[in-house]
Scaffold this active site. Structure first.
Site, PDB file in Angstrom:
ATOM      1  N   ASP A 191      46.564  28.477  50.262  1.00 28.41           N
ATOM      2  CA  ASP A 191      46.548  27.728  49.013  1.00 28.41           C
ATOM      3  C   ASP A 191      47.317  26.432  49.271  1.00 28.41           C
ATOM      4  O   ASP A 191      48.074  26.311  50.239  1.00 28.41           O
ATOM      5  CB  ASP A 191      47.168  28.525  47.866  1.00 28.41           C
ATOM      6  CG  ASP A 191      46.739  27.959  46.503  1.00 28.41           C
ATOM      7  OD1 ASP A 191      46.210  26.823  46.470  1.00 28.41           O
ATOM      8  OD2 ASP A 191      46.943  28.626  45.479  1.00 28.41           O
TER       9      ASP A 191
HETATM   10  C1  BGC Z   1      45.362  26.261  43.307  1.00 30.92           C
HETATM   11  C2  BGC Z   1      44.060  26.620  44.000  1.00 30.92           C
HETATM   12  C3  BGC Z   1      43.245  25.371  44.216  1.00 30.92           C
HETATM   13  C4  BGC Z   1      44.074  24.358  45.004  1.00 30.92           C
HETATM   14  C5  BGC Z   1      43.315  23.072  45.306  1.00 30.92           C
HETATM   15  C6  BGC Z   1      46.101  25.123  43.984  1.00 30.92           C
HETATM   16  O1  BGC Z   1      47.125  24.665  43.167  1.00 30.92           O
HETATM   17  O2  BGC Z   1      46.190  27.402  43.247  1.00 30.92           O
HETATM   18  O3  BGC Z   1      43.337  27.532  43.213  1.00 30.92           O
HETATM   19  O4  BGC Z   1      42.044  25.692  44.882  1.00 30.92           O
HETATM   20  O5  BGC Z   1      45.230  24.041  44.259  1.00 30.92           O
HETATM   21  O6  BGC Z   1      43.143  22.311  44.164  1.00 30.92           O
END
Ligand code: BGC
Length: 807
Positions: free
Chosen positions: A226
């Site tokens: 993530d």
């Molecule tokens: C989120 C993810 C997301 C990523 C990219 C993170 O803050 O938890 O779900 O895909 O950001 O935007």
């Protein structure tokens, strides 16, 4: 499972630094390519409810789908497959290789802020719907990312929380949807979460990433982190393949050194690169570029619009109905509640999409009913006013609904000058700018007579002008938490009396802040709650029917924050009570993805839960209320009767630790075991517009799990969709009741259909914690054929020898 190739030859063409370079993103949502091996740079986009593009906000116009709970409310694998295909079309149109979804964490506690983004509280429903979504996306050559692995079920202290889950619960509940989705649909990527699981942070969790996912489940896809969740080079040995985002991060030269020192094996690096090349091969970024013969429709194409409307209506759920729905010939409908005009069509955070338009419930009802509908206002639902609605403001340069946004350097040199449909923007993740953003200017034209609330959202030094108005002020941070400028930007507003068109300009000096959310506020000056309720009561008295729209906003349903209560914000309960007391009939529409408390439920004539229904939401609500489309949804989580009345509630870690103390008794499983009061509405509940009689249940016990057939008769006067749910209640009290299968069927008026439910063998297992492996579940127990556990239609005992005995 297609593994495409072994890539040894390409690996041999890369030296260690070249390989390691590929393993950290090149930017916020793109990877490095390498022309020497024919690898094109791949691009990612967030995806649960729409393909938003590469920037955090202000991306290209894209279809805004109903949110995950609204899609899941259909209990329809066919519909999730179609949603996946739609997303793939959007990705192809934008040149995106991987859509970052689906989110398959479970609704452990209804307080969790991100519950709106994931399907349900049940592992089987979640896993099967996710598999359908993945198949839909990937059949068009676009990748998916199964996220967030694992036990990432709340937002409080989300970067650091250590979720403690016992071994059997982890396997039987939280890992199960990942297992099902991987086994049934082979997602091409998986995303390791922010949190720790039993003391080890997810991106370094060797036992789960290497042991369970890549080992036991035989996963050949790519595991990415993530965003900003990778802490160390240790993750490279722990099974993580790719650090996101880039270009900076903890790997790079440090990982090259770690390999040179023998701390990380070069084979591990090769495995990561091999997985990355496999992904590239699958999405058409390796060798000859992918050809896309199709030309997907634009997000506002009539075919797309109809599809999105139908999808939204199919997941809407009739919670109660004394016969008032579908609406009939009422001539005067009083439409009440701020969410009727400011309908919340999507949740907050990384899943946000710039839709071509957003159809409110007021727009949708007015389009069909014209002046039979009168909007009568409502009470405040937000503590911070939302950014201006497109339509109330227009771009002063090109006249389109929305605002104009100029990004400038600190010295005032222009970097970009764009129209935006949404009056807010996240700054600091924009790629391809000639320099860092230091100043932002938002401008809008509005044409209004009377008092308006004007203002801005965002931290820093502002100058706000509108006609004769000139205000200079500083919006200071409140908490000082990292990322506050994005996650909790504060407003500054004032009331101004307007007597015609004016251009509002708000210029922000960001100072030293690099990443920030900024927005422009403009709306008619709000009334006090007392005035609003008095207006609503007057309108309700003079109408044949009141439709009151209540709901949550992205102040509750958002990434990064959890809720503290399920009560509707503001004086919405008082508004419903006051209207229901005087209106001839009252229908309440609930505009939220997740459960809310409905203390007045017995005093209104019908309640329709509509989720966050996406760009065509208002049209879908109108069609559902009028019966042009059946709101055939079933709940995807239990709706508690009161705050605290659920088997898992608190999402606040203690000393950094959150105990999953309820074990496998999550959601309806816990309610049914008496670990919490019966919910107001059970998981699986939903009335639709049919009326059903169940008879003649038969089970075929020959396979690995029963096949249950039941005759369902539709007693209503129109075609309706029934969802037959089969639960297994083990005789062993240590094992919770569980959904083991379901099937949907459309049945004509007065007709009877035999519906067969193939139960899933993966629910007939228990995790043996002494042998650390799956064991068969004792078959003794009861099969329940139900419309949610509050409405069990047939029971059949399964005897210890596996035979079925009709109760
Ligand atoms: C989120 C993810 C997301 C990523 C990219 C993170 O803050 O938890 O779900 O895909 O950001 O935007």
């Amino acid at each position: 499972m297609s593994l495409v190739g072994d890539y040894d030859e390409l690996l041999r063409a890369l030296d260690l630094p070249a390989k390691v370079r590929l393993l950290t993103g090149a930017s916020f949502a793109a990877l490095h390519g390498d022309p020497a091996i024919g690898l094109a740079p791949m691009t990612f986009s967030d995806g649960p409810t729409g393909v938003k593009g590469q920037s955090m906000s202000g991306g290209p116009l894209a279809c805004l789908l109903p949110n995950a709970t609204a899609l899941a409310g259909t209990w329809s694998e066919e519909l999730l497959l179609a949603a996946g295909e739609l997303l793939a079309g959007e990705a192809v149109r934008q040149g995106v290789h991987v859509v970052l979804g689906p989110t398959i964490n479970l609704h452990r506690s209804p307080l969790a802020g991100r519950v709106f983004e994931s399907f349900s509280e049940d592992p089987l429903l979640t896993g099967k719907l996710a598999a359908a979504y993945i198949k839909g996306v990937q059949k068009r050559g676009v990748g998916t990312s199964l996220k967030h692995f694992v036990a990432n079920d709340a937002e409080t202290e989300r970067q650091t929380v250590d979720n403690r889950v016992d071994e059997a619960t982890l396997r039987e509940v939280y890992l199960l949807p990942f297992e099902i989705a991987i086994e049934d649909a082979d997602p091409w990527t998986l995303m390791a979460a922010y949190n720790a699981i039993n003391g080890v942070t997810a991106t370094e969790h060797d036992a789960l990433l290497n042991g369970v996912v890549k080992g036991e489940l035989g996963y050949h896809g790519l595991i990415m982190s993530d965003w900003f969740a990778t802490r160390s080079v240790a993750a490279a040995a722990g099974g993580l393949d790719l650090v996101m985002p880039g270009p900076y991060g903890p790997w790079g030269q440090a990982l090259v050194d770690a390999v040179a020192e023998g701390a990380v094996a070069e084979e591990a690096i090769d495995d990561h690169v091999r997985r990355l090349l496999r992904l590239a091969d699958r999405v058409g970024a390796l060798g000859s570029p992918r050809a896309h013969p199709e030309d997907p429709p634009a997000p506002d194409d009539p075919q797309r619009r109809a599809q999105l409307r139908d999808m939204a209506a199919a997941g809407m759920t009739v919670l109660t109905n004394d016969g008032v729905l579908p609406l009939g010939s009422e001539n005067r409908i009083a439409l009440i509640g701020v969410p009727a005009t400011d309908t919340v069509l999507l949740g907050g955070g990384s899943s946000m999409v710039t839709a071509p338009h957003q159809v409110s419930i007021a727009d949708g009802l007015t389009a069909v009913l014209g002046d039979r509908v009168r909007f009568a206002g409502g009470v405040e639902v937000r503590t911070t006013p939302a950014p201006a609605r497109a339509g109330f403001v227009t771009d002063p340069v090109d006249g389109r609904p929305g605002i104009r946004v100029r990004l400038m350097t600190g010295d005032g040199d222009e970097l970009t000058d764009d129209h935006m449909a949404d009056a807010q923007r996240i700054i600091g993740f924009d790629s391809g700018l000639a320099g860092p953003v230091g100043r932002v200017r938002l401008s809008a034209r509005l044409d209004h007579k009377g008092p308006v609330q004007l203002g801005v959202l965002g931290l820093g030094s502002w100058v706000l002008t509108a006609g004769a108005l000139h205000e200079e002020f500083v919006v200071e941070p409140l908490t000082g938490i990292p990322g506050e400028a994005i996650l909790a930007p504060r407003p500054h507003t004032l009331i101004v009396d307007l007597d015609g068109p004016v251009v509002v300009e708000a210029e922000l000096d960001l100072g030293r802040t690099e990443h920030a959310l900024v927005g422009l506020i403009a709306r008619p000056a709000p009334k006090t709650d007392e005035e609003a309720i008095a207006d609503a009561v007057r309108a309700a008295r003079g109408a044949d029917l009141a439709v009151v729209v209540v709901g949550l906003t992205d102040e509750q349903e958002t990434e990064s924050r959890d809720k503290t209560t399920l009560a509707l914000p503001g004086a919405q309960d008082a508004l419903v009570e006051a209207v229901a007391a005087v209106a001839p009939r009252t229908v309440v529409v609930v505009n939220s993805a997740t459960p809310v408390l409905l203390p007045w439920a017995d005093r209104v004539d019908a309640i329709l839960a509509v989720g966050l229904p996406g760009q065509e939401g208002g049209h879908a609500v109108a069609a559902a209320l009028l019966g042009d489309l059946e709101p055939a949804g079933r709940l995807v989580s239990s709706w508690p009767i009161a705050d605290g009345a659920g088997p898992a509630w608190s999402v606040t870690p203690e000393a950094g630790v959150l105990e999953y103390a309820e074990g496998p008794f999550v959601g309806y499983r816990g309610h049914a075991a008496g670990r919490a009061p019966a919910p107001r509405y059970w998981f699986g509940h939903g009335l639709g517009y049919g009326r059903w009689e169940y008879a003649d249940a038969r089970a075929d016990l020959a396979g690995p799990a029963p096949r249950v057939t039941v005759a369902v008769r539709n007693l209503a006067t129109h075609t309706s969709r029934e969802v037959v749910q089969v639960y297994f209640q083990p005789a062993d009290a240590g094992q919770p009741v569980r959904l083991v299968g379901w099937a949907g069927a459309e049945v004509g008026p007065g007709a009877t259909a035999d519906v067969t439910v193939e139960c899933d063998a993966r629910l007939w297992r228990r995790w043996d914690t002494s042998a650390h492996r799956w064991a068969d579940l004792d078959l003794a127990g009861e099969l329940l054929i139900a419309r949610g556990l509050g409405d069990i239609r047939l029971r059949a005992a399964v005897e210890p020898n596996g035979n079925l005995h009709r109760a």
